[in-house]
Design a protein around this motif. Sequence first.
Motif, PDB file in Angstrom:
ATOM      1  N   ILE A 133      38.881  37.424  51.648  1.00 58.96           N
ATOM      2  CA  ILE A 133      38.182  37.456  50.317  1.00 58.96           C
ATOM      3  C   ILE A 133      38.207  38.801  49.528  1.00 58.96           C
ATOM      4  O   ILE A 133      37.972  39.840  50.286  1.00 58.96           O
ATOM      5  CB  ILE A 133      36.693  37.002  50.617  1.00 58.96           C
ATOM      6  CG1 ILE A 133      36.672  35.737  51.240  1.00 58.96           C
ATOM      7  CG2 ILE A 133      35.844  37.101  49.194  1.00 58.96           C
ATOM      8  CD1 ILE A 133      36.935  34.455  50.286  1.00 58.96           C
ATOM      9  N   PRO A 147      28.967  36.303  43.984  1.00 58.92           N
ATOM     10  CA  PRO A 147      29.427  35.295  44.359  1.00 58.92           C
ATOM     11  C   PRO A 147      30.773  35.554  45.174  1.00 58.92           C
ATOM     12  O   PRO A 147      30.645  34.639  46.474  1.00 58.92           O
ATOM     13  CB  PRO A 147      30.224  34.573  43.217  1.00 58.92           C
ATOM     14  CG  PRO A 147      29.464  35.095  42.068  1.00 58.92           C
ATOM     15  CD  PRO A 147      29.097  36.448  42.501  1.00 58.92           C
ATOM     16  N   SER A 148      31.380  36.540  45.284  1.00 60.25           N
ATOM     17  CA  SER A 148      32.568  36.532  46.344  1.00 60.25           C
ATOM     18  C   SER A 148      31.974  37.125  47.591  1.00 60.25           C
ATOM     19  O   SER A 148      32.375  36.747  48.507  1.00 60.25           O
ATOM     20  CB  SER A 148      33.387  37.791  45.684  1.00 60.25           C
ATOM     21  OG  SER A 148      32.847  39.122  45.356  1.00 60.25           O
ATOM     22  N   GLU A 187      30.748  34.061  49.124  1.00 58.42           N
ATOM     23  CA  GLU A 187      31.888  33.059  49.517  1.00 58.42           C
ATOM     24  C   GLU A 187      32.517  33.802  50.745  1.00 58.42           C
ATOM     25  O   GLU A 187      32.878  33.161  51.871  1.00 58.42           O
ATOM     26  CB  GLU A 187      32.956  33.137  48.353  1.00 58.42           C
ATOM     27  CG  GLU A 187      34.051  32.270  48.857  1.00 58.42           C
ATOM     28  CD  GLU A 187      34.876  31.762  47.343  1.00 58.42           C
ATOM     29  OE1 GLU A 187      34.257  31.757  46.384  1.00 58.42           O
ATOM     30  OE2 GLU A 187      35.777  31.075  47.797  1.00 58.42           O
ATOM     31  N   ALA A 201      46.067  38.169  48.762  1.00 56.99           N
ATOM     32  CA  ALA A 201      45.402  39.415  48.163  1.00 56.99           C
ATOM     33  C   ALA A 201      43.845  39.024  48.290  1.00 56.99           C
ATOM     34  O   ALA A 201      43.083  39.472  47.855  1.00 56.99           O
ATOM     35  CB  ALA A 201      45.621  39.793  46.938  1.00 56.99           C
ATOM     36  N   GLY A 202      43.609  37.774  48.611  1.00 56.33           N
ATOM     37  CA  GLY A 202      42.323  37.001  48.799  1.00 56.33           C
ATOM     38  C   GLY A 202      41.785  36.900  47.605  1.00 56.33           C
ATOM     39  O   GLY A 202      40.617  37.073  47.335  1.00 56.33           O
ATOM     40  N   ARG A 211      39.497  31.571  44.919  1.00 55.39           N
ATOM     41  CA  ARG A 211      37.935  31.550  45.419  1.00 55.39           C
ATOM     42  C   ARG A 211      37.554  30.146  44.884  1.00 55.39           C
ATOM     43  O   ARG A 211      38.004  29.506  43.751  1.00 55.39           O
ATOM     44  CB  ARG A 211      37.071  32.659  44.835  1.00 55.39           C
ATOM     45  CG  ARG A 211      36.946  32.787  43.389  1.00 55.39           C
ATOM     46  CD  ARG A 211      36.663  34.223  42.933  1.00 55.39           C
ATOM     47  NE  ARG A 211      37.819  35.062  43.634  1.00 55.39           N
ATOM     48  CZ  ARG A 211      37.249  36.192  44.419  1.00 55.39           C
ATOM     49  NH1 ARG A 211      36.031  36.450  44.758  1.00 55.39           N
ATOM     50  NH2 ARG A 211      38.355  37.029  45.119  1.00 55.39           N
ATOM     51  N   THR A 227      33.862  30.123  44.077  1.00 60.29           N
ATOM     52  CA  THR A 227      32.870  30.362  42.964  1.00 60.29           C
ATOM     53  C   THR A 227      33.406  30.928  41.877  1.00 60.29           C
ATOM     54  O   THR A 227      34.415  31.607  41.709  1.00 60.29           O
ATOM     55  CB  THR A 227      31.746  30.907  43.694  1.00 60.29           C
ATOM     56  OG1 THR A 227      32.516  32.108  44.317  1.00 60.29           O
ATOM     57  CG2 THR A 227      31.200  30.023  44.888  1.00 60.29           C
ATOM     58  N   GLY A 228      32.742  30.952  40.710  1.00 63.12           N
ATOM     59  CA  GLY A 228      32.880  31.536  39.578  1.00 63.12           C
ATOM     60  C   GLY A 228      32.733  32.982  39.525  1.00 63.12           C
ATOM     61  O   GLY A 228      32.236  33.550  40.593  1.00 63.12           O
ATOM     62  N   GLN A 265      30.773  36.824  38.843  1.00 67.95           N
ATOM     63  CA  GLN A 265      29.523  36.735  38.408  1.00 67.95           C
ATOM     64  C   GLN A 265      29.212  37.572  37.051  1.00 67.95           C
ATOM     65  O   GLN A 265      28.199  37.277  36.530  1.00 67.95           O
ATOM     66  CB  GLN A 265      28.882  38.172  39.260  1.00 67.95           C
ATOM     67  CG  GLN A 265      27.446  38.286  39.529  1.00 67.95           C
ATOM     68  CD  GLN A 265      27.110  39.395  40.472  1.00 67.95           C
ATOM     69  OE1 GLN A 265      27.848  40.068  40.843  1.00 67.95           O
ATOM     70  NE2 GLN A 265      25.868  39.138  40.987  1.00 67.95           N
TER      71      GLN A 265
END
Lengths: 693, 114
Positions: A185, A289-290, A293, B90-91, B94, B96-97, B99
Motif C-alpha cells: 500500500i 484512508p491509505s 486500507e 508500486a502499491g 486502492r 478508498t478515496g 483524503q
Amino acid sequence: MDMAQVHREAFREEAHELLTELESALLELEENPVDANLIGCAFRAMHTIKGSGAMFGFYEVAELTHEVETVFDQVRNGSTSVTKDLIDKTLKAGDLIRCLLSSNGAVDESERQQLISTFRQMAAPPEDKPVHVGSDNPAGALRESEEDEKLYRIRFRPSPDIFLTGTDPLLLLKELRDLGKCRIIAHLCDIPSLDSMDPERCYTYWDIILSTAKGINAIKDVFIFVEEDSEIHITIIDDSGNSIDKPIYKKLGEILVERGDLTTEDMEQVLQKKKLFGEILVESGLADPSKVEAALVEQQQIREAQQKRQMSAAAASIRVPSEKLDTLVNLVGELVTVQARLSQTAGLRNDTHLLQIAEEVERLTSELRDSTLNIRMMPIGSTFSKFKRLVRDLSQQLEKEVEMVTEGAGTELDKTVIERLNDPLVHIIRNSIDHGIESPETRQAAGKPRQGTVHLTAEHSGDSVILTIRDDGAGLDKNAIRAKAIEKKLILESAELSDRELFALIFAPGFSTAKKITGVSGRGVGMDVVKQSIEALRGTIDITSQKGEGTTITIKLPLTLAIIESLMVKIGDEYFVMPLSLVEECVELTSNDIERAHGRNLANVRGSMIPYIPLRQRFLLGDKDPAIQHVVVTEVAGERIGLLVDSVIGEHQTVIKSLGRMYRDVQGLSGATILGDGSVALILDVPQLVQWG
Amino acid sequence: MNCNLEQSEEIAEIIISGSMSIEDAANLRNVLASAIAGSCRIEIDLTAADTTDISCLQVICSAHRAAVQLGKQLTLRGTEESLIKCLEDAGFPRHTGCQQQNGIACLWQERQRN
C-alpha cells in the motif's frame, strides 16, 4: 467420559506424539546442530505442548515447556547455540513431561524445579549466566536461510532524495514481492500540490505486508543500499509457530495504534460511535484512508495466513481412534468372506449377469481391502527414533561408544505389528550393545574404530518387511554357545551342527553365555521371548555371525496381521491355508516316490533331498493316502522343509480370525479363516510345525 | 516518453507513449499544470504508455488533486496491462478515496486487475 476428559486424553495422545518428534529432532540435532528445520521442529513441539497443556490444565507441563521453549526460541534466533548439554537437558525434560502426562502423573517435584531453573539460566542473557553452557558444539549464529513462514509488516519511507541516488523504489518493492506473498500500500498523503512539488523528490512511502519463509535477513538485504537514509521498520505480525487452535485477529484500531498511525485516545473516542471503525476514522480525518486500507490489508493477510494454516492442518490428517480402524478392518474382512461366497455361488450357477456382478464386487472389495489396510500402515521410523535414544542412553551407561545408523524409516508396517515389535527390538539392540559391541579400548586394540555401529534397516520384500539389526561387534562365540548348549543338555556332545543351527540355540529359554549379569542383559530371558514375539506376528527370525566382525539378526514380518495372501491346501475333507510368503514351491509326490524313500520323509526335489512333515498323519485325518500327494516346500530359519498335503487348491485371500480360547494352545495352528461356502479353514503355523518336527 | 497535449477550453487531452521515468517527471508536471490551467476537463491517455516509475505517478497524483481542488475533472484513459502491473507493484491501486478530496475520487481507486 465427559468432554473435558476427552480433550485431556486427546492432548495426552498428541503430546506423546510431539515428544517423540522432539526426541528424534534432538537426536538429529546432536549431529547437525545448525539445522534450522530441526530447531524449528523442537521449538514447535514445545510451543504446542505448552499452549495445549495450559489449556487442558497440565500447568506443571506448561511451566516446564515454557522454559525449554524460551531457550529454543533463542536458538532459533541465533542468540544461543545447540550444545550437548542442551540436548541432554531437553531429553530429560521430555522424559519428565512424559511422566507428568502419565495417568498417575507422579514425578519428583525437585527434579522438575531443578530443570526449570537450569533452562532459566540457559535463557538468561550472557552476563547473567553463571556458567557458560559449553562449547562442545559451537554452532555459531544460526542463519535464517529457510524457516517457517512468517508475516511481516514493513514500513518503508525512503529518503526524499532516493531518485537522485539512482535507486528506483519500485525495484525494491519488486524484490520484496519475490520473497513471498506481498501486499503493498503506497501512502500518497505527503505528495504536495503540483506547483510546489519537486518532481524529482520522493514523497511516497509504503506499508508492505509480506508473508515469507525466507527470514528477516532476506528482507533486510533488500534495503541494504538504502537503509542509511531511509526509515525502515520490520515487524513480525504473525508467526506460523503460533498456535493455530485459536486464531487471533488484531482489530483494525489495534493495528493502527501499534503502527503509530493512531493514538489510543482517538481510538477509544471513535469506538463510542456505532459505525464501521475505518469509516469513522476517515470521516473524522483521524487517519488517512491509505493508512486505514493498509491496516485492513494487514488484518486480512493475517486472517488468510491463519486460515490457510488451519485448513492445511485440518486437511493433513484426521485423528481416528485405532479401535474404529480395527472395526473397519474387521468389516472389510467380513466383506471379503461374503465376496468369496458370492463369487463361488455365481460360479456354480453359471449365470453371466451374476458372474459380472460378482467380478465387479470382487474388484471393489479388493480395492477397499487394500485401502483399508493401507490406513493402518505406519512408517516404522517412529520406532527407530526410540531406539536412537535407547542406544544413546545404553552406550553412556555401559561406557561404550555406539552409533546407531537407521535406513528405511519410511518403510510401512501395520500399526499393530509396529507396536508389538518394540519389545523384541529393544531386547536385540540391548544385546548388541551389551554383548556385541566391545569397549572402545578393546575395539582399538583389535584394529577397529573406537565407535561401534548398530545398523537398523527396514525394507520391503514382496508382502513382507525385512528388518535387519547388524552390529560390528565381537560376533557370537560358537564355542561358548556349544559348550553352554551341552551343559544345558540342549545338544549332545557329539552333535554336528551348522552355524545356523548353533546360533539358533540362543533362542532356547534361559540360554545365556554372558559371564556376568548386567542391568542391561545377560539373564537369558529375552531371546526366547523375542523369538516367540516375532513368531506371534507370523514372522521369522534368523541369525548370522562372524567372530570378531559382528552379528546380523534378520526378522521377516508380514505387512499386516489382518488379511494375508495365502496358499490353500486340502487334506482329506479339510482345507488349510498357510502364508504365501513362506511358500517356495509345490512338487508332486507319488506313492512310488514314498516307497523309494524307504519310509523316510524325504522328497527328492531336483536332486536335493528335502525333509517333509506328513500333515495327514500329524493331524490324524484318516490313514488312506491318495496316490499322488503334494509337498509344499517352505523356508523356515534358512532351512527348506516340506509339508505333505493331498492337493494344492491355490492362492487365497485369508481374513485371519483368531482361534477361540479353547484352541489357543493347539500346536501348529495359528488361526482360522472362513471360506466362501461358510466352512472354516485352519491356518497352519508353519514355523511351529517345523520346530515340532 | 512522448507527451502530446491537445487542448481546448473544454478539454485537454494528453497522450503519453513509451516509458515514463524520472527524466520525464518535470516535463510531465509542466504539461499537466498548463492543461489544468487551460481546460475544464483533462484526459490523460495512457494507452500507448508502457511503464512508469514512482516519480511520474506522484506527478499524476498531484495533478489530479490540483484539478479536483479547482473543480475540474482529471481522468485516466486506457491503462494497459503493463501499466496496471506498474501501479500494482508500486502499491498505488486502492479501494478508498483520497483524503485530500474528502474521501471521494482517488485516481487510483480500483485500478487493478481482476
